[in-house]
Design an enzyme around this catalytic site. Structure first.
Site, PDB file in Angstrom:
ATOM      1  N   HIS A 135       7.279  11.684 -27.429  1.00  0.00           N
ATOM      2  CA  HIS A 135       6.347  12.500 -26.641  1.00  0.00           C
ATOM      3  C   HIS A 135       6.701  14.001 -26.714  1.00  0.00           C
ATOM      4  CE1 HIS A 135       3.525  13.442 -23.462  1.00  0.00           C
ATOM      5  NE2 HIS A 135       4.496  14.054 -22.792  1.00  0.00           N
ATOM      6  N   HIS A 182      -0.925  14.106 -27.825  1.00  0.00           N
ATOM      7  CA  HIS A 182      -1.351  12.715 -27.586  1.00  0.00           C
ATOM      8  C   HIS A 182      -2.053  12.133 -28.806  1.00  0.00           C
ATOM      9  CE1 HIS A 182      -1.307  12.808 -22.902  1.00  0.00           C
ATOM     10  NE2 HIS A 182      -0.127  12.590 -23.422  1.00  0.00           N
ATOM     11  N   ASN A 207      -0.681  20.625 -19.320  1.00  0.00           N
ATOM     12  CA  ASN A 207      -0.944  19.833 -20.525  1.00  0.00           C
ATOM     13  C   ASN A 207      -0.969  20.685 -21.788  1.00  0.00           C
ATOM     14  OD1 ASN A 207      -1.206  17.429 -19.043  1.00  0.00           O
ATOM     15  ND2 ASN A 207      -3.284  18.008 -18.464  1.00  0.00           N
ATOM     16  N   GLU A 254      -4.791  17.544  -9.731  1.00  0.00           N
ATOM     17  CA  GLU A 254      -5.258  18.017 -11.041  1.00  0.00           C
ATOM     18  C   GLU A 254      -6.767  18.242 -11.075  1.00  0.00           C
ATOM     19  OE1 GLU A 254      -3.129  16.422 -14.451  1.00  0.00           O
ATOM     20  OE2 GLU A 254      -4.774  16.970 -15.761  1.00  0.00           O
ATOM     21  N   ARG A 310       0.814  -1.231   0.000  1.00  0.00           N
ATOM     22  CA  ARG A 310       0.000   0.000   0.000  1.00  0.00           C
ATOM     23  C   ARG A 310       0.840   1.270   0.000  1.00  0.00           C
ATOM     24  NH1 ARG A 310      -2.965  -3.055   3.718  1.00  0.00           N
ATOM     25  NH2 ARG A 310      -4.790  -3.977   2.754  1.00  0.00           N
ATOM     26  N   LYS A 313       6.827  23.822 -12.005  1.00  0.00           N
ATOM     27  CA  LYS A 313       5.917  22.687 -11.820  1.00  0.00           C
ATOM     28  C   LYS A 313       5.571  22.522 -10.348  1.00  0.00           C
ATOM     29  CE  LYS A 313       4.720  17.989 -12.878  1.00  0.00           C
ATOM     30  NZ  LYS A 313       4.869  16.827 -13.737  1.00  0.00           N
ATOM     31  N   HIS A 369      -0.689  19.113 -25.155  1.00  0.00           N
ATOM     32  CA  HIS A 369      -0.779  17.661 -24.998  1.00  0.00           C
ATOM     33  C   HIS A 369      -2.006  17.053 -25.679  1.00  0.00           C
ATOM     34  CE1 HIS A 369       2.528  18.317 -22.326  1.00  0.00           C
ATOM     35  NE2 HIS A 369       2.601  17.055 -21.987  1.00  0.00           N
ATOM     36  N   ARG A 400      -3.464  22.498 -12.413  1.00  0.00           N
ATOM     37  CA  ARG A 400      -2.433  21.561 -12.874  1.00  0.00           C
ATOM     38  C   ARG A 400      -2.659  21.163 -14.329  1.00  0.00           C
ATOM     39  NH1 ARG A 400       0.232  16.426  -9.591  1.00  0.00           N
ATOM     40  NH2 ARG A 400       1.661  15.825 -11.245  1.00  0.00           N
ATOM     41  N   GLU A 454       9.525  20.329 -23.293  1.00  0.00           N
ATOM     42  CA  GLU A 454       8.805  20.516 -22.021  1.00  0.00           C
ATOM     43  C   GLU A 454       9.348  21.734 -21.277  1.00  0.00           C
ATOM     44  OE1 GLU A 454       6.153  18.814 -21.159  1.00  0.00           O
ATOM     45  OE2 GLU A 454       6.252  16.982 -22.342  1.00  0.00           O
ATOM     46  N   LYS A 493       2.714  11.880 -10.107  1.00  0.00           N
ATOM     47  CA  LYS A 493       1.820  11.085 -10.962  1.00  0.00           C
ATOM     48  C   LYS A 493       2.576   9.844 -11.415  1.00  0.00           C
ATOM     49  CE  LYS A 493      -1.038  14.349 -13.522  1.00  0.00           C
ATOM     50  NZ  LYS A 493      -1.380  14.686 -14.915  1.00  0.00           N
TER      51      LYS A 493
HETATM   52  N1  LIG Z   1       4.250  11.278 -14.471  1.00  0.00           N
HETATM   53  C1  LIG Z   1       4.237  12.399 -15.128  1.00  0.00           C
HETATM   54  O1  LIG Z   1       3.850  13.458 -14.606  1.00  0.00           O
HETATM   55  C2  LIG Z   1       4.711  12.415 -16.556  1.00  0.00           C
HETATM   56  C3  LIG Z   1       4.927  13.638 -17.191  1.00  0.00           C
HETATM   57  C4  LIG Z   1       5.434  13.621 -18.493  1.00  0.00           C
HETATM   58  C5  LIG Z   1       5.710  12.410 -19.136  1.00  0.00           C
HETATM   59  N2  LIG Z   1       5.486  11.254 -18.464  1.00  0.00           N
HETATM   60  C6  LIG Z   1       5.787   9.959 -19.099  1.00  0.00           C
HETATM   61  O2  LIG Z   1       7.175   9.914 -19.358  1.00  0.00           O
HETATM   62  C7  LIG Z   1       7.402   8.969 -20.412  1.00  0.00           C
HETATM   63  C8  LIG Z   1       8.431   9.531 -21.368  1.00  0.00           C
HETATM   64  O3  LIG Z   1       9.637   9.688 -20.661  1.00  0.00           O
HETATM   65  P1  LIG Z   1      11.042   9.796 -21.410  1.00  0.00           P
HETATM   66  O4  LIG Z   1      10.926  10.732 -22.541  1.00  0.00           O
HETATM   67  O5  LIG Z   1      12.059  10.042 -20.359  1.00  0.00           O
HETATM   68  O6  LIG Z   1      11.195   8.359 -22.091  1.00  0.00           O
HETATM   69  P2  LIG Z   1      11.976   7.013 -21.704  1.00  0.00           P
HETATM   70  O7  LIG Z   1      11.889   6.725 -20.278  1.00  0.00           O
HETATM   71  O8  LIG Z   1      11.466   5.975 -22.651  1.00  0.00           O
HETATM   72  O9  LIG Z   1      13.487   7.351 -22.087  1.00  0.00           O
HETATM   73  C9  LIG Z   1      13.826   7.603 -23.427  1.00  0.00           C
HETATM   74  C10 LIG Z   1      14.949   6.687 -23.908  1.00  0.00           C
HETATM   75  O10 LIG Z   1      16.183   7.145 -23.372  1.00  0.00           O
HETATM   76  C11 LIG Z   1      16.877   6.079 -22.727  1.00  0.00           C
HETATM   77  N3  LIG Z   1      17.638   6.732 -21.641  1.00  0.00           N
HETATM   78  C12 LIG Z   1      17.136   7.291 -20.527  1.00  0.00           C
HETATM   79  N4  LIG Z   1      18.106   7.923 -19.868  1.00  0.00           N
HETATM   80  C13 LIG Z   1      19.248   7.738 -20.558  1.00  0.00           C
HETATM   81  C14 LIG Z   1      20.579   8.169 -20.384  1.00  0.00           C
HETATM   82  N5  LIG Z   1      20.938   8.985 -19.388  1.00  0.00           N
HETATM   83  N6  LIG Z   1      21.502   7.766 -21.287  1.00  0.00           N
HETATM   84  C15 LIG Z   1      21.151   6.982 -22.341  1.00  0.00           C
HETATM   85  N7  LIG Z   1      19.899   6.584 -22.590  1.00  0.00           N
HETATM   86  C16 LIG Z   1      18.965   6.954 -21.701  1.00  0.00           C
HETATM   87  C17 LIG Z   1      15.790   5.147 -22.279  1.00  0.00           C
HETATM   88  O11 LIG Z   1      16.286   3.843 -22.100  1.00  0.00           O
HETATM   89  C18 LIG Z   1      14.812   5.237 -23.457  1.00  0.00           C
HETATM   90  O12 LIG Z   1      15.244   4.422 -24.490  1.00  0.00           O
HETATM   91  C19 LIG Z   1       6.058   8.706 -21.053  1.00  0.00           C
HETATM   92  O13 LIG Z   1       5.636   7.421 -20.683  1.00  0.00           O
HETATM   93  C20 LIG Z   1       5.149   9.757 -20.434  1.00  0.00           C
HETATM   94  O14 LIG Z   1       3.813   9.303 -20.310  1.00  0.00           O
HETATM   95  C21 LIG Z   1       5.002  11.232 -17.201  1.00  0.00           C
END
Ligand SMILES: NC(=O)c1ccc[n+]([C@@H]2O[C@H](COP(=O)([O-])OP(=O)(O)OC[C@H]3O[C@@H](n4cnc5c(N)ncnc54)[C@H](O)[C@@H]3O)[C@@H](O)[C@H]2O)c1
Length: 367
Positions: free
Chosen positions: A272, A259, A252, A244, A128, A234, A255, A248, A192, A150
């Site tokens: 993304h 999306h 987006n 949200e 939990r 943020k 987005h 918040r 971003e 999130k």
């Molecule tokens: N929780 C939230 O508030 C929130 C906000 C925005 C996005 N997201 C989520 O985040 C995700 C996208 O995140 P992302 O863009 O970081 O993608 P990701 O986690 O897929 O990373 C992108 C790529 O880079 C590689 N990588 C990561 N760090 C590295 C490093 N230092 N050196 C070499 N390679 C590296 C990873 O293995 C992957 O192949 C989506 O799923 C999205 O929904 C969440």
């Protein structure tokens, strides 16, 4: 600032469960900083197949050096959005069970937003809720996904549909880790960063313009400044609206369009951040079409995104009608009509409900 890294920056996130974001080069080797939030005698590092070989051992060694006797487990998942599934979530909770981790254990999410979201969700659910320390290694994760609590996994029906709000115990962003990040991923994170300027801080957009070359050259000081300013922005919003219910949603910006593009391309086209870049330009154009914003503001946003090497137009071949159909299914849409973050110019965004589909189609056609 930390004892070992006097140049590190710190941003405080308030609210019911306050925590600190520490930003600077070399922090993944700072055992004292990494171990500070750890309460019990066991921890698990969850990472992916790209990031783990680069950094997981360093983190484990630093933790063990700072806290002799700490049991540090590691679990590695495949990389990429395709891994953000319930099946991999189950794999992580099974690993937590096999390692017999208890309520006082700490989970370290070492990777980009995919690992942060998935491992954060596992931490939210195991017993939990156990402590989660976010160790973001992409720029996108440093400025966005690791902050605010999130967490989620995707379903075949859509992105982020199963998840929880679970604020981290700490966020530790080692800007040195960005050196191994593919250039395309760095640019995605910059989209971003630009978003925060577009949303609420025109002076930040000026700063980004002035420092674009330093950021693209991965200058540590420029990166730390951009990350700290983005996180502060943020954090302020998340503190006021943790779940949200209102403000918040401004985060987006771009987005709804983004999306829809990602979904239509089957997550195999723009990533993304790139989709959000295009989405922000389209949101600015929609704001113009509805008579809220001036063309110059949209042009300025477009030029800055372009300077960061980001796409600013709809990829060819995407059908506006199909994109609008995806928008209707987006979980951010509410009953009654399409909802967008629009702006009245740089720094002044708001949520607008019941946007006429005809206006959206028009903007997409001009795309
Ligand atoms: N929780 C939230 O508030 C929130 C906000 C925005 C996005 N997201 C989520 O985040 C995700 C996208 O995140 P992302 O863009 O970081 O993608 P990701 O986690 O897929 O990373 C992108 C790529 O880079 C590689 N990588 C990561 N760090 C590295 C490093 N230092 N050196 C070499 N390679 C590296 C990873 O293995 C992957 O192949 C989506 O799923 C999205 O929904 C969440």
């Amino acid at each position: 600032m930390t004892e070992a890294h006097p140049s590190a920056r710190s941003v405080a996130v308030g609210g019911d469960r306050p925590y600190a974001i520490t930003i600077g080069p070399g922090l993944l080797d700072d055992g004292a900083l990494l171990a500070a939030p750890v309460r019990g005698n066991a921890a698990m590092i969850v990472s992916d197949r790209n990031v783990a070989p680069l950094y997981a051992q360093r983190v484990a060694d630093a933790l063990r050096a700072a806290r002799p006797g700490l049991h540090v487990h590691t679990h590695v998942l495949p990389a990429g959005e395709a891994a953000k599934t319930l099946a991999h979530f189950t794999e992580v909770v099974n690993a937590l069970a096999d390692a017999r981790l208890r309520r006082d254990a700490t989970l370290f999410a070492l990777g980009g937003g995919v690992i942060g979201d998935l491992a954060g969700f596992a931490a939210a659910c195991w017993m939990r809720g156990i402590d989660c320390v976010q160790l973001p290694t992409t720029l996108l994760a440093m400025v966005d996904s690791s902050v605010g609590g999130k967490t989620a996994v995707d379903l075949p029906q859509g992105k982020n549909l199963v998840g929880a709000f679970h604020p981290p115990r700490a966020v530790i962003a080692d800007t040195g880790a960005l050196r191994t990040l593919p250039a395309r991923e760095l640019r995605a994170g910059l989209a971003e960063v630009v978003k925060y300027g577009a949303l609420g801080d025109a002076a930040f957009l000026d700063w980004l313009d002035d420092n674009a070359d330093a950021l693209l050259a991965m200058d540590d000081a420029a990166l730390a400044e951009a990350i700290a300013r983005s996180c502060a922005h943020k954090a302020a919003i998340v503190e006021r609206d943790p779940f949200e219910h209102g403000e918040r949603a401004l985060l987006n910006l771009g987005h709804t369009f983004g999306h829809a593009i990602e979904t239509e391309q089957g997550y195999d086209g723009l990533n993304h951040g790139e989709a959000v870049a295009v989405g922000m330009v389209l949101a600015a154009r929609l704001s113009e079409a509805l008579g809220f914003a001036k063309t110059e503001d949209g042009d300025r946003l477009r030029a800055l995104l372009q300077r960061f090497g980001l796409p600013v137009a709809l990829p060819p071949g995407l059908d506006p009608g199909r994109l609008v159909a995806h928008m209707r299914l987006d979980k951010k849409a509410q009953a009654g009509g399409l909802r967008f973050v629009v702006w009245d110019g740089i720094g002044r965004a708001r949520v607008l409900a019941d946007v006429p589909e005809s206006a959206v189609i028009e903007v997409l056609r001009a795309g």
